[in-house]
Design an enzyme around this catalytic site. Structure first.
Site, PDB file in Angstrom:
ATOM      1  N   SER A  95      15.479  10.151  79.473  1.00  0.00           N
ATOM      2  CA  SER A  95      15.455  11.213  78.451  1.00  0.00           C
ATOM      3  C   SER A  95      14.901  10.700  77.131  1.00  0.00           C
ATOM      4  CB  SER A  95      16.863  11.766  78.233  1.00  0.00           C
ATOM      5  OG  SER A  95      17.328  12.374  79.409  1.00  0.00           O
ATOM      6  N   GLY A  97      13.016   7.814  76.780  1.00  0.00           N
ATOM      7  CA  GLY A  97      11.644   7.374  77.025  1.00  0.00           C
ATOM      8  C   GLY A  97      10.657   8.527  77.046  1.00  0.00           C
ATOM      9  N   THR A 119      22.782  -4.972  69.118  1.00  0.00           N
ATOM     10  CA  THR A 119      21.664  -4.695  68.215  1.00  0.00           C
ATOM     11  C   THR A 119      20.517  -4.176  69.066  1.00  0.00           C
ATOM     12  OG1 THR A 119      22.291  -6.388  66.610  1.00  0.00           O
ATOM     13  CG2 THR A 119      19.975  -5.715  66.638  1.00  0.00           C
ATOM     14  N   LEU A 120      19.896  -3.108  68.629  1.00  0.00           N
ATOM     15  CA  LEU A 120      18.850  -2.431  69.405  1.00  0.00           C
ATOM     16  C   LEU A 120      17.506  -2.512  68.699  1.00  0.00           C
ATOM     17  CD1 LEU A 120      20.939   0.818  69.866  1.00  0.00           C
ATOM     18  CD2 LEU A 120      20.728  -1.046  71.531  1.00  0.00           C
ATOM     19  N   GLU A 121      16.486  -2.970  69.411  1.00  0.00           N
ATOM     20  CA  GLU A 121      15.126  -2.894  68.882  1.00  0.00           C
ATOM     21  C   GLU A 121      14.581  -1.518  69.262  1.00  0.00           C
ATOM     22  OE1 GLU A 121      14.778  -5.507  71.725  1.00  0.00           O
ATOM     23  OE2 GLU A 121      15.948  -6.966  70.620  1.00  0.00           O
ATOM     24  N   TYR A 151      29.961 -16.800  77.319  1.00  0.00           N
ATOM     25  CA  TYR A 151      29.010 -16.923  76.209  1.00  0.00           C
ATOM     26  C   TYR A 151      29.718 -17.421  74.953  1.00  0.00           C
ATOM     27  CZ  TYR A 151      25.117 -15.610  73.137  1.00  0.00           C
ATOM     28  OH  TYR A 151      24.088 -15.630  72.235  1.00  0.00           O
TER      29      TYR A 151
END
Length: 174
Positions: A95, A97, A119-121, A151
């Site tokens: 949706s 894209g 965090t989103l690019e 991690y």
């Protein structure tokens, strides 16, 4: 192996997966539908891998915010996810894209033990209006094979991420 929706629900109930805030209605057949957070950082200048990047942080108003092609945007997920048992993989969805919005293409893997608001690019092909807390993608959970290493125990530079985190590649180039 990807967890199915019923397995995600079980893992959340048992505490093996943490999603905060959690809404069982957002579980799909093989993923959890995550939402965009309330803030975004905008970079409309040139970038240099050897130097910290300059961004202006803005609150996304309820009436939405227009994103422009050519700018780099860093957003954050509304949800915080964590699992010491499963790796995570985050991406946009069809949706989004289909609107020409590319989100989190370069770093979709969340290692076992990484507990974060992602965090989103974000890049857009055309002017596109986005809204706070709109569905923005899917996160899947993956079974691991072999000894599990958290991690949090390996001291990577992003272990303390709580919001929008800019690139720290420059730290490696000193």
């Amino acid at each position: 192996m990807i967890l199915t929706g019923p397995e995600i629900r079980k893992a959340v109930s048992s505490g093996d997966i943490s999603i905060e805030p959690y809404d069982a209605g957002r579980v799909s057949p093989n993923a959890y539908d995550w939402r965009l957070g309330d803030t975004i950082r905008v970079c409309d200048s040139d970038l240099d891998a050897a130097r910290p990047s300059t961004f202006v942080e803005q609150v996304i108003p309820p009436e939405g915010m227009e994103l422009l092609p050519g700018n780099l945007y860093l957003g954050v997920t509304h949800e915080r996810t964590h699992s010491e048992l499963y790796a995570q993989f985050i991406n946009g969805d069809h949706s989004l894209g289909a609107l020409g919005v590319w989100v989190h293409v370069s770093a979709p893997l969340g290692h076992t033990g990484h507990g974060i608001r992602w965090t989103l690019e974000i890049r857009v092909a055309r002017r596109t209006r986005i809204y706070p807390r709109m569905t923005f993608g899917k996160i899947i959970f993956l079974r691991t094979s072999g000894a599990i290493v958290s991690y949090q125990d390996i001291g990577q530079k992003y272990i303390a991420s709580t919001g929008i985190d800019v690139s720290r590649l420059y730290e490696e180039m000193r």
